[in-house]
Design a protein around this motif. Structure first.
Motif, PDB file in Angstrom:
ATOM      1  N   ALA A 105      42.801  71.656  57.369  1.00  0.00           N
ATOM      2  CA  ALA A 105      41.859  70.815  56.634  1.00  0.00           C
ATOM      3  C   ALA A 105      41.279  69.696  57.488  1.00  0.00           C
ATOM      4  O   ALA A 105      40.335  69.033  57.069  1.00  0.00           O
ATOM      5  N   ALA A 106      41.816  69.498  58.677  1.00  0.00           N
ATOM      6  CA  ALA A 106      41.406  68.365  59.500  1.00  0.00           C
ATOM      7  C   ALA A 106      39.919  68.357  59.802  1.00  0.00           C
ATOM      8  O   ALA A 106      39.269  67.329  59.716  1.00  0.00           O
ATOM      9  N   GLY A 107      39.298  69.455  60.142  1.00  0.00           N
ATOM     10  CA  GLY A 107      37.884  69.462  60.472  1.00  0.00           C
ATOM     11  C   GLY A 107      36.986  69.769  59.292  1.00  0.00           C
ATOM     12  O   GLY A 107      35.775  69.579  59.350  1.00  0.00           O
ATOM     13  N   LYS A 108      37.589  70.221  58.186  1.00  0.00           N
ATOM     14  CA  LYS A 108      36.769  70.678  57.060  1.00  0.00           C
ATOM     15  C   LYS A 108      36.692  69.670  55.918  1.00  0.00           C
ATOM     16  O   LYS A 108      35.749  69.691  55.148  1.00  0.00           O
ATOM     17  N   LEU A 109      37.704  68.813  55.791  1.00  0.00           N
ATOM     18  CA  LEU A 109      37.732  67.842  54.708  1.00  0.00           C
ATOM     19  C   LEU A 109      37.673  66.422  55.270  1.00  0.00           C
ATOM     20  O   LEU A 109      38.163  66.164  56.377  1.00  0.00           O
ATOM     21  N   ARG A 110      37.104  65.516  54.500  1.00  0.00           N
ATOM     22  CA  ARG A 110      37.069  64.115  54.931  1.00  0.00           C
ATOM     23  C   ARG A 110      38.491  63.568  55.069  1.00  0.00           C
ATOM     24  O   ARG A 110      38.798  62.869  56.017  1.00  0.00           O
ATOM     25  N   ASP A 111      39.322  63.869  54.086  1.00  0.00           N
ATOM     26  CA  ASP A 111      40.713  63.414  54.093  1.00  0.00           C
ATOM     27  C   ASP A 111      41.614  64.629  53.931  1.00  0.00           C
ATOM     28  O   ASP A 111      41.669  65.229  52.851  1.00  0.00           O
ATOM     29  N   PRO A 112      42.331  65.025  54.975  1.00  0.00           N
ATOM     30  CA  PRO A 112      43.198  66.210  54.874  1.00  0.00           C
ATOM     31  C   PRO A 112      44.284  66.085  53.811  1.00  0.00           C
ATOM     32  O   PRO A 112      44.801  67.092  53.334  1.00  0.00           O
ATOM     33  N   LYS A 145      34.443  74.954  49.013  1.00  0.00           N
ATOM     34  CA  LYS A 145      33.418  75.626  48.213  1.00  0.00           C
ATOM     35  C   LYS A 145      33.435  75.106  46.772  1.00  0.00           C
ATOM     36  O   LYS A 145      32.375  74.865  46.179  1.00  0.00           O
ATOM     37  N   ASP A 146      34.631  74.929  46.198  1.00  0.00           N
ATOM     38  CA  ASP A 146      34.756  74.456  44.819  1.00  0.00           C
ATOM     39  C   ASP A 146      34.417  72.972  44.677  1.00  0.00           C
ATOM     40  O   ASP A 146      33.878  72.551  43.662  1.00  0.00           O
ATOM     41  N   LYS A 147      34.766  72.193  45.664  1.00  0.00           N
ATOM     42  CA  LYS A 147      34.565  70.742  45.610  1.00  0.00           C
ATOM     43  C   LYS A 147      33.862  70.280  46.887  1.00  0.00           C
ATOM     44  O   LYS A 147      34.489  69.725  47.791  1.00  0.00           O
ATOM     45  N   PRO A 148      32.558  70.482  46.969  1.00  0.00           N
ATOM     46  CA  PRO A 148      31.831  70.172  48.207  1.00  0.00           C
ATOM     47  C   PRO A 148      31.828  68.683  48.553  1.00  0.00           C
ATOM     48  O   PRO A 148      31.625  68.326  49.711  1.00  0.00           O
ATOM     49  N   TYR A 149      32.070  67.830  47.586  1.00  0.00           N
ATOM     50  CA  TYR A 149      32.097  66.399  47.877  1.00  0.00           C
ATOM     51  C   TYR A 149      33.306  65.997  48.722  1.00  0.00           C
ATOM     52  O   TYR A 149      33.348  64.910  49.267  1.00  0.00           O
ATOM     53  N   ALA A 152      33.896  67.391  54.968  1.00  0.00           N
ATOM     54  CA  ALA A 152      33.600  66.425  56.022  1.00  0.00           C
ATOM     55  C   ALA A 152      32.107  66.433  56.296  1.00  0.00           C
ATOM     56  O   ALA A 152      31.408  67.422  56.037  1.00  0.00           O
ATOM     57  N   ALA A 153      31.603  65.351  56.830  1.00  0.00           N
ATOM     58  CA  ALA A 153      30.178  65.254  57.154  1.00  0.00           C
ATOM     59  C   ALA A 153      29.848  66.284  58.229  1.00  0.00           C
ATOM     60  O   ALA A 153      30.652  66.556  59.127  1.00  0.00           O
ATOM     61  N   ASP A 154      28.653  66.854  58.155  1.00  0.00           N
ATOM     62  CA  ASP A 154      28.210  67.864  59.116  1.00  0.00           C
ATOM     63  C   ASP A 154      28.003  67.209  60.477  1.00  0.00           C
ATOM     64  O   ASP A 154      27.196  66.279  60.605  1.00  0.00           O
ATOM     65  N   PRO A 155      28.729  67.640  61.511  1.00  0.00           N
ATOM     66  CA  PRO A 155      28.598  66.994  62.815  1.00  0.00           C
ATOM     67  C   PRO A 155      27.246  67.242  63.468  1.00  0.00           C
ATOM     68  O   PRO A 155      26.822  66.494  64.335  1.00  0.00           O
ATOM     69  N   SER A 156      26.539  68.300  63.046  1.00  0.00           N
ATOM     70  CA  SER A 156      25.240  68.576  63.654  1.00  0.00           C
ATOM     71  C   SER A 156      24.179  67.595  63.155  1.00  0.00           C
ATOM     72  O   SER A 156      23.173  67.368  63.821  1.00  0.00           O
ATOM     73  N   ALA A 157      24.370  67.051  61.964  1.00  0.00           N
ATOM     74  CA  ALA A 157      23.421  66.057  61.458  1.00  0.00           C
ATOM     75  C   ALA A 157      23.664  64.759  62.206  1.00  0.00           C
ATOM     76  O   ALA A 157      24.769  64.235  62.235  1.00  0.00           O
TER      77      ALA A 157
END
Length: 190
Positions: A105-112, A145-149, A152-157
């Motif tokens: 979850a480290a790279g995919k969620l704001r808070d693992p 997918k279920d809780k997109p909020y 983590a913020a998109d690093p490409s943006a």
């Protein structure tokens, strides 16, 4: 007077220590005639021995009760080593799954820690105590997918670019106007 309430035996402080004859002199009882000081010592020794025997009996009963309780606890506690090993293995496996979940979850969620709070850790352990990394990654992806909020913020943006606020050093600097009137002319483009 025989019916006087203040004269009845056992009604006053002087009647508290009556001698065996019942005279009510208010003094402590005297030793029985014929015993003397040796009789008092013999009574004291006998009383002490009786008290010691009673204390030893209570101590022996308490030790027997403690032994009985130890045996009872050992029987109900379950000293089966295989069961203890399975319990320790299950706790260790759960800790490993939690660590794997945090890593996934480290790279995919704001808070693992959100993944730990929202996902069932026990369902992610494989059979035999192995950790199914694919199941952990799929669970984190499904959570995003279920809780997109929670994602983590998109690093490409790129971060928003702030405009020039006019502070700090400048690369190309024009020479400073000599007079205040020249300053005004430059400001208004004349």
């Amino acid at each position: 007077m025989p019916n006087d309430p203040q004269n009845t035996p056992g009604n006053g402080p002087e009647d508290e220590h009556q001698d065996p004859t019942g005279t009510g002199t208010g003094t402590a009882p005297k030793a029985e005639s014929g015993k003397g000081a040796e009789g008092d010592q013999a009574d004291a020794v006998k009383t002490a021995e009786t008290a010691r025997e009673a204390a030893e009996k209570r101590a022996s009963e308490a030790e027997q009760e403690a032994a009985r309780l130890r045996r009872s606890n050992a029987a109900t506690r379950g000293t089966d080593l295989d069961a203890l090993r399975d319990e320790v293995r299950a706790e260790f496996t759960e800790q490993l799954v939690r660590a794997e979940l945090r890593a996934a979850a480290a790279g995919k969620l704001r808070d693992p820690a959100d993944a730990l709070a929202l996902l069932d850790v026990s369902a992610l352990a494989g059979s035999g105590g192995d950790i199914d990394a694919a199941a952990v990654a799929a669970a984190v992806d499904q959570l995003v997918k279920d809780k997109p909020y929670l994602a983590a913020a998109d690093p490409s943006a790129s971060a928003p670019v702030w405009g020039d606020v006019g502070a700090g050093p400048r690369e190309s600097a024009e020479p400073e106007p000599a007079t205040p009137l020249d300053r005004l002319r430059r400001a208004y483009g004349k």
